[in-house]
Design a protein around this motif. Structure first.
Motif, mmCIF file in Angstrom:
data_model
loop_
_atom_site.group_PDB
_atom_site.id
_atom_site.type_symbol
_atom_site.label_atom_id
_atom_site.label_comp_id
_atom_site.label_asym_id
_atom_site.label_seq_id
_atom_site.Cartn_x
_atom_site.Cartn_y
_atom_site.Cartn_z
ATOM 1 N N ILE A 64 11.675 -77.871 14.076
ATOM 2 C CA ILE A 64 10.844 -78.786 13.255
ATOM 3 C C ILE A 64 9.609 -78.813 13.972
ATOM 4 O O ILE A 64 8.260 -78.580 13.375
ATOM 5 N N SER A 65 9.470 -79.007 15.139
ATOM 6 C CA SER A 65 8.108 -79.255 16.055
ATOM 7 C C SER A 65 7.195 -77.859 15.540
ATOM 8 O O SER A 65 6.093 -77.991 15.513
ATOM 9 N N TYR A 66 8.029 -76.933 16.020
ATOM 10 C CA TYR A 66 7.125 -75.704 15.919
ATOM 11 C C TYR A 66 6.609 -75.515 14.510
ATOM 12 O O TYR A 66 5.579 -74.854 14.449
ATOM 13 N N ALA A 67 7.267 -75.560 13.333
ATOM 14 C CA ALA A 67 6.728 -75.286 12.020
ATOM 15 C C ALA A 67 6.064 -76.574 11.338
ATOM 16 O O ALA A 67 5.498 -76.221 10.314
ATOM 17 N N ASP A 68 6.442 -77.682 11.482
ATOM 18 C CA ASP A 68 5.670 -78.935 10.991
ATOM 19 C C ASP A 68 4.407 -79.153 11.211
ATOM 20 O O ASP A 68 3.874 -79.862 12.103
ATOM 21 N N ALA A 69 3.560 -78.344 10.334
ATOM 22 C CA ALA A 69 1.882 -78.350 10.698
ATOM 23 C C ALA A 69 1.431 -79.901 10.264
ATOM 24 O O ALA A 69 0.646 -80.365 10.909
ATOM 25 N N ASP A 70 2.144 -80.668 9.304
ATOM 26 C CA ASP A 70 1.423 -81.837 9.067
ATOM 27 C C ASP A 70 2.016 -83.155 9.871
ATOM 28 O O ASP A 70 1.993 -84.271 9.771
ATOM 29 N N GLY A 71 3.161 -82.885 10.528
ATOM 30 C CA GLY A 71 3.637 -83.755 11.645
ATOM 31 C C GLY A 71 4.795 -84.763 10.908
ATOM 32 O O GLY A 71 4.757 -85.831 11.397
ATOM 33 N N ASP A 72 4.987 -84.430 9.335
ATOM 34 C CA ASP A 72 5.749 -85.500 8.764
ATOM 35 C C ASP A 72 7.353 -85.450 9.303
ATOM 36 O O ASP A 72 8.015 -86.143 8.618
ATOM 37 N N GLY A 73 7.681 -84.637 9.911
ATOM 38 C CA GLY A 73 9.232 -84.437 10.165
ATOM 39 C C GLY A 73 10.042 -83.502 9.467
ATOM 40 O O GLY A 73 11.277 -83.503 9.657
ATOM 41 N N PHE A 74 9.212 -82.864 8.690
ATOM 42 C CA PHE A 74 10.099 -82.212 7.356
ATOM 43 C C PHE A 74 9.382 -80.851 7.588
ATOM 44 O O PHE A 74 8.371 -80.547 7.667
ATOM 45 N N ILE A 75 10.032 -79.631 6.790
ATOM 46 C CA ILE A 75 9.536 -78.561 6.660
ATOM 47 C C ILE A 75 9.556 -78.291 4.967
ATOM 48 O O ILE A 75 10.423 -78.329 4.564
ATOM 49 N N ASP A 76 8.341 -78.261 4.388
ATOM 50 C CA ASP A 76 8.050 -77.975 2.893
ATOM 51 C C ASP A 76 7.725 -76.540 2.979
ATOM 52 O O ASP A 76 7.862 -75.649 3.833
#
Length: 98
Positions: A64-76
């Motif tokens: 999640i930390s690696y891929a979550d570009a917007d920092g919302d805690g989710f991968i979209d």
């Protein structure tokens, strides 16, 4: 070996073989328990457990930390490419473009 006819999320899959980006996305969607179109840390942990990844809780936080570009805690959908990169580097999955 592509992920065709992926088993339900409670079963396991080995890390060997190739899958396409589209197959990876489809496989990942099966773990979107609340069907909100995003992958939470818990949903990612379940996906990692399904492929027998070690330290699934820790790795799901890292993913999640690696891929979550917007920092919302989710991968979209917009962040899935980062998750693919993480899966290749950290989980040893072989994900190809074709």
């Amino acid at each position: 070996m592509a992920i065709r006819g992926v088993p339900p999320p409670t079963t396991t899959r080995s890390l060997d073989g190739d899958m396409t980006v589209d197959e990876f996305k489809e496989w990942l969607r099966r773990f979107d328990a609340d069907r909100d179109g995003r992958i939470s840390r818990e949903e990612l942990r379940r996906a990692m457990r399904a492929i027998r990844a070690r330290f699934s809780g820790w790795r799901s936080r890292q993913g999640i930390s690696y891929a979550d570009a917007d920092g919302d805690g989710f991968i979209d959908d917009n962040e899935v490419d980062g998750l693919i990169e993480f899966a290749q580097k950290s989980l040893g999955l072989k994900i190809v473009a074709y």
